[in-house]
Structure formats: C-alpha cells, structure tokens
Design a protein around this motif. Sequence first.
Motif, PDB file in Angstrom:
ATOM      1  N   LEU A 170      39.788   5.693 -50.997  1.00  0.00           N
ATOM      2  CA  LEU A 170      39.576   6.138 -49.620  1.00  0.00           C
ATOM      3  C   LEU A 170      38.117   5.949 -49.231  1.00  0.00           C
ATOM      4  O   LEU A 170      37.210   6.156 -50.040  1.00  0.00           O
ATOM      5  CB  LEU A 170      39.938   7.612 -49.460  1.00  0.00           C
ATOM      6  CG  LEU A 170      41.403   7.987 -49.337  1.00  0.00           C
ATOM      7  CD1 LEU A 170      41.555   9.496 -49.231  1.00  0.00           C
ATOM      8  CD2 LEU A 170      42.048   7.318 -48.140  1.00  0.00           C
ATOM      9  N   SER A 171      37.897   5.611 -47.975  1.00  0.00           N
ATOM     10  CA  SER A 171      36.524   5.532 -47.471  1.00  0.00           C
ATOM     11  C   SER A 171      35.958   6.951 -47.396  1.00  0.00           C
ATOM     12  O   SER A 171      36.710   7.935 -47.404  1.00  0.00           O
ATOM     13  CB  SER A 171      36.506   4.900 -46.078  1.00  0.00           C
ATOM     14  OG  SER A 171      37.094   5.796 -45.136  1.00  0.00           O
ATOM     15  N   ALA A 188      36.560  12.574 -46.090  1.00  0.00           N
ATOM     16  CA  ALA A 188      36.049  13.737 -45.356  1.00  0.00           C
ATOM     17  C   ALA A 188      37.117  14.294 -44.426  1.00  0.00           C
ATOM     18  O   ALA A 188      37.307  15.510 -44.344  1.00  0.00           O
ATOM     19  CB  ALA A 188      34.800  13.351 -44.565  1.00  0.00           C
ATOM     20  N   GLN A 189      37.844  13.411 -43.744  1.00  0.00           N
ATOM     21  CA  GLN A 189      38.896  13.868 -42.839  1.00  0.00           C
ATOM     22  C   GLN A 189      40.002  14.582 -43.608  1.00  0.00           C
ATOM     23  O   GLN A 189      40.517  15.604 -43.161  1.00  0.00           O
ATOM     24  CB  GLN A 189      39.472  12.700 -42.035  1.00  0.00           C
ATOM     25  CG  GLN A 189      40.449  13.142 -40.959  1.00  0.00           C
ATOM     26  CD  GLN A 189      39.833  14.120 -39.970  1.00  0.00           C
ATOM     27  OE1 GLN A 189      38.766  13.872 -39.423  1.00  0.00           O
ATOM     28  NE2 GLN A 189      40.492  15.244 -39.748  1.00  0.00           N
ATOM     29  N   VAL A 214      38.718  18.023 -44.369  1.00  0.00           N
ATOM     30  CA  VAL A 214      38.736  18.845 -43.159  1.00  0.00           C
ATOM     31  C   VAL A 214      40.161  19.286 -42.845  1.00  0.00           C
ATOM     32  O   VAL A 214      40.388  20.412 -42.397  1.00  0.00           O
ATOM     33  CB  VAL A 214      38.114  18.071 -41.964  1.00  0.00           C
ATOM     34  CG1 VAL A 214      38.374  18.779 -40.651  1.00  0.00           C
ATOM     35  CG2 VAL A 214      36.618  17.881 -42.180  1.00  0.00           C
ATOM     36  N   ASP A 215      41.121  18.412 -43.122  1.00  0.00           N
ATOM     37  CA  ASP A 215      42.526  18.744 -42.871  1.00  0.00           C
ATOM     38  C   ASP A 215      43.109  19.699 -43.910  1.00  0.00           C
ATOM     39  O   ASP A 215      44.254  20.117 -43.794  1.00  0.00           O
ATOM     40  CB  ASP A 215      43.367  17.463 -42.833  1.00  0.00           C
ATOM     41  CG  ASP A 215      43.045  16.608 -41.614  1.00  0.00           C
ATOM     42  OD1 ASP A 215      42.467  17.128 -40.641  1.00  0.00           O
ATOM     43  OD2 ASP A 215      43.363  15.395 -41.651  1.00  0.00           O
ATOM     44  N   GLY A 216      42.327  20.027 -44.951  1.00  0.00           N
ATOM     45  CA  GLY A 216      42.779  21.009 -45.931  1.00  0.00           C
ATOM     46  C   GLY A 216      43.448  20.422 -47.161  1.00  0.00           C
ATOM     47  O   GLY A 216      44.137  21.145 -47.885  1.00  0.00           O
ATOM     48  N   ARG A 252      34.845  23.691 -43.893  1.00  0.00           N
ATOM     49  CA  ARG A 252      35.228  22.299 -43.610  1.00  0.00           C
ATOM     50  C   ARG A 252      35.490  22.032 -42.133  1.00  0.00           C
ATOM     51  O   ARG A 252      35.299  20.929 -41.658  1.00  0.00           O
ATOM     52  CB  ARG A 252      36.428  21.892 -44.460  1.00  0.00           C
ATOM     53  CG  ARG A 252      37.690  22.665 -44.176  1.00  0.00           C
ATOM     54  CD  ARG A 252      38.785  22.330 -45.193  1.00  0.00           C
ATOM     55  NE  ARG A 252      39.996  23.067 -44.951  1.00  0.00           N
ATOM     56  CZ  ARG A 252      40.264  24.270 -45.420  1.00  0.00           C
ATOM     57  NH1 ARG A 252      39.376  24.890 -46.184  1.00  0.00           N
ATOM     58  NH2 ARG A 252      41.395  24.874 -45.151  1.00  0.00           N
ATOM     59  N   GLN A 253      35.896  23.051 -41.394  1.00  0.00           N
ATOM     60  CA  GLN A 253      36.152  22.851 -39.961  1.00  0.00           C
ATOM     61  C   GLN A 253      34.849  22.616 -39.183  1.00  0.00           C
ATOM     62  O   GLN A 253      34.870  22.126 -38.066  1.00  0.00           O
ATOM     63  CB  GLN A 253      36.899  24.065 -39.376  1.00  0.00           C
ATOM     64  CG  GLN A 253      38.278  24.275 -39.984  1.00  0.00           C
ATOM     65  CD  GLN A 253      39.206  23.086 -39.792  1.00  0.00           C
ATOM     66  OE1 GLN A 253      39.232  22.465 -38.731  1.00  0.00           O
ATOM     67  NE2 GLN A 253      39.963  22.751 -40.832  1.00  0.00           N
TER      68      GLN A 253
END
Length: 197
Positions: A18-19, A24-25, A28-30, A75-76
């Motif tokens: 993964l990039s 990171a996304q 952030v999405d848990g 993370r949010q």
Amino acid sequence: MILDSITEQCVDGRLKTLSDADLAQGLVDGDEECLTAAYRRWGTLVHTLAGRSLGDSREAEDVTQQVFLAAWQGRQGYRPERGAFAGWLVGITRRKIADALSARTRRTDLLAAAGALLGPLDDTYGRPETVLDRVLLRGELARLPASQRRVLHLAFYEDLTQTQIAQRTGWPLGTVKSHSRRGLHQLRRCLRAEAVG
C-alpha cells in the motif's frame, strides 16, 4: 491493548504494498492491520528520534508505543492535505518526547523535594533520631488522603513517572500532578509543624 502484540502480528502482502496515503487512510478508517503496517513502516523512525532525543532506549520504546497509540486514538485528526502521514507521526513523536522530558524534570523535582524532606542518607541511618524521622514520615504519609498517598507511593517506592502513574491508576495526568503537589505540600507543612512543636 492494540499495540501489545503489534510486532508479533503478521501483515499480509497487500498492506506491505500500500502507498503511504492508502495506508494512512486505512488507519483513519479504523483498520487495525493498517496500524500494524504503519508501525512496521515508521516505528524505527519514531524510535530513533525518541532515542536520540532522550538518550534512553527504554524511554524511547515507551515513547514509540505512546506515539502509535496516540496516532490510533487521534486518527480522525489526520488531514492528508496538511502533509504526509509520516510528518504527522513525527509531530506526535515530538510532543511525546517533550512530555517525556517534562516528566523527567518533574520526577527530578519530586526527588529533590523528597530529599529535602527526608534529608541525606548517610551513616546516621540507624541512629535513633533517624529512625524516629522515618516513623514520623510514615505516619504523616498515612494521614494523607488515599489518592495523594497512592501517587506519592508509586512515585517514590515504585519509581514511576507521573505519566506512568496516570496509566496505572487510570486517572488523568493533571489529577496525578495535583495529587502529587498537594501531597508533598501537606507533608512539608506537617513535618515543619512537628519540627517546630
């Protein structure tokens, strides 16, 4: 705790490729697997920064765990438009290093205050007046409210930082600091009153 077994978990091949932005996304999405992958990707960077700043490998390990725990909990708050995820982690690392250095200073101040209360340890340790002082101090400690007594016990007898005391007790760090400060002031007042009386 999520980070307890983070180094033992396997990260599948998909996460390794993964990039940084996608990783990171996912975090952030848990996605806990993305946290694991982030730790593997940037943990050495965080640990190296902490180790160089603190000069203590064990403290650096603590800070590294705190950084990734803070990243998970906050993370949010990550905004990709403000910069790379690695930069966000470095910012968290800098704050956690500053917290560790402040805790070290507070610990030194607490030890100095305790030293002022207890006096220097030397060959008088077994003399009757020294034994009496220790008994007096224990008596005054026993009179403190339970929360203050517990904080001072953990600080002096178990050599914990205020941050570690907060983690152990589940109390906010500010509460631990207040209990410590109030307990030391109360001890100082009581011991001075005994000395005058």
